[in-house]
Design a protein around this motif. Structure first.
Motif, short mmCIF file in Angstrom:
data_model
loop_
_atom_site.label_atom_id
_atom_site.label_comp_id
_atom_site.label_asym_id
_atom_site.label_seq_id
_atom_site.Cartn_x
_atom_site.Cartn_y
_atom_site.Cartn_z
N TYR A 10 38.92 30.16 35.46
CA TYR A 10 38.72 30.09 36.90
C TYR A 10 39.77 29.17 37.49
O TYR A 10 39.97 28.05 37.02
CB TYR A 10 37.32 29.57 37.24
CG TYR A 10 37.11 29.37 38.72
CD1 TYR A 10 37.08 30.46 39.57
CD2 TYR A 10 37.00 28.11 39.26
CE1 TYR A 10 36.93 30.31 40.93
CE2 TYR A 10 36.83 27.93 40.62
CZ TYR A 10 36.80 29.03 41.45
OH TYR A 10 36.66 28.87 42.81
N ASN A 14 43.14 28.82 43.87
CA ASN A 14 43.24 30.19 44.38
C ASN A 14 41.91 30.92 44.41
O ASN A 14 41.85 32.07 44.84
CB ASN A 14 44.25 30.98 43.55
CG ASN A 14 45.65 30.44 43.68
OD1 ASN A 14 46.13 30.23 44.79
ND2 ASN A 14 46.29 30.18 42.56
N ASP A 15 40.84 30.24 43.94
CA ASP A 15 39.49 30.81 43.90
C ASP A 15 39.49 32.18 43.21
O ASP A 15 38.97 33.16 43.73
CB ASP A 15 38.92 30.90 45.32
CG ASP A 15 37.41 31.12 45.33
OD1 ASP A 15 36.75 30.87 44.30
OD2 ASP A 15 36.88 31.53 46.38
N THR A 16 40.10 32.20 42.01
CA THR A 16 40.24 33.43 41.26
C THR A 16 39.56 33.30 39.90
O THR A 16 39.82 32.37 39.15
CB THR A 16 41.74 33.75 41.04
OG1 THR A 16 42.38 33.81 42.31
CG2 THR A 16 41.92 35.06 40.32
N ASP A 32 38.19 48.94 41.57
CA ASP A 32 37.46 48.03 42.44
C ASP A 32 36.02 48.52 42.48
O ASP A 32 35.65 49.37 43.27
CB ASP A 32 38.08 48.03 43.83
CG ASP A 32 37.45 47.01 44.78
OD1 ASP A 32 36.52 46.30 44.37
OD2 ASP A 32 37.92 46.93 45.93
N GLY A 36 35.76 43.32 45.84
CA GLY A 36 36.57 42.28 45.23
C GLY A 36 36.41 42.10 43.74
O GLY A 36 37.06 41.24 43.16
N TYR A 51 38.57 40.91 37.08
CA TYR A 51 39.34 40.05 37.98
C TYR A 51 38.59 39.97 39.31
O TYR A 51 38.19 41.01 39.85
CB TYR A 51 40.74 40.63 38.20
CG TYR A 51 41.54 39.88 39.22
CD1 TYR A 51 42.24 38.73 38.88
CD2 TYR A 51 41.59 40.31 40.54
CE1 TYR A 51 42.97 38.04 39.83
CE2 TYR A 51 42.32 39.63 41.49
CZ TYR A 51 43.01 38.49 41.13
OH TYR A 51 43.72 37.80 42.08
N ASN A 53 39.03 38.03 43.06
CA ASN A 53 39.68 37.17 44.03
C ASN A 53 38.62 36.67 45.01
O ASN A 53 37.65 37.37 45.29
CB ASN A 53 40.78 37.94 44.76
CG ASN A 53 41.77 37.03 45.43
OD1 ASN A 53 41.93 35.89 45.06
ND2 ASN A 53 42.44 37.57 46.44
N ASN A 54 38.77 35.45 45.53
CA ASN A 54 37.76 34.83 46.39
C ASN A 54 36.41 34.80 45.69
O ASN A 54 35.37 35.13 46.28
CB ASN A 54 37.66 35.55 47.74
CG ASN A 54 38.95 35.52 48.51
OD1 ASN A 54 39.60 34.49 48.59
ND2 ASN A 54 39.34 36.65 49.05
#
Length: 115
Positions: A10, A14-16, A32, A36, A51, A53-54
């Motif tokens: 984590y 980048n909050d990924t 997807d 997200g 994966y 993101n956010n």
């Protein structure tokens, strides 16, 4: 159910969130499956990475929670639906079902950092 070892990381800046199956390289397709949350499938039609993101927003949890390495992900798929559940420290942080519009074949995987 097929079990595989998960390597998760984590990135708080980048909050990924990234979860990769140990020993897997590359992917054939990337989908997807929810707002997200991306699921990568290898040439054998098995999941090989996740994966997000956010991630703190997608999972609606504090960033501190996502820093924990005790992660388990269950992915089940049939011709109609994909079922996805993610646990951190045995607490469910995400669970959903979506239509299998991607033609992902039937599969049943548990990807666990403690496997």
């Amino acid at each position: 159910m097929m079990k595989k070892r998960l390597i998760s990381s984590y990135d708080e800046i980048n909050d990924t969130f990234v979860g990769k199956i140990d020993g897997e390289n590359g992917f054939c397709s990337d989908f997807d499956i929810s707002d997200g949350i991306f699921l990568a499938i290898n040439k054998n039609n098995h999941p090989n990475s996740i994966y997000v993101n956010n991630a703190s927003s997608v999972f609606n949890v504090p960033k501190k929670t996502l820093e924990n390495s005790n992660v388990k992900i269950n992915i089940k798929c049939n011709t109609m639906c994909i079922y996805f559940s993610m646990f951190i420290e045995d607490k469910r942080i995400c669970s959903f079902r979506c239509r299998n519009i991607f033609d992902i074949p039937i599969l049943n995987f548990e990807i666990d950092s403690n496997y």
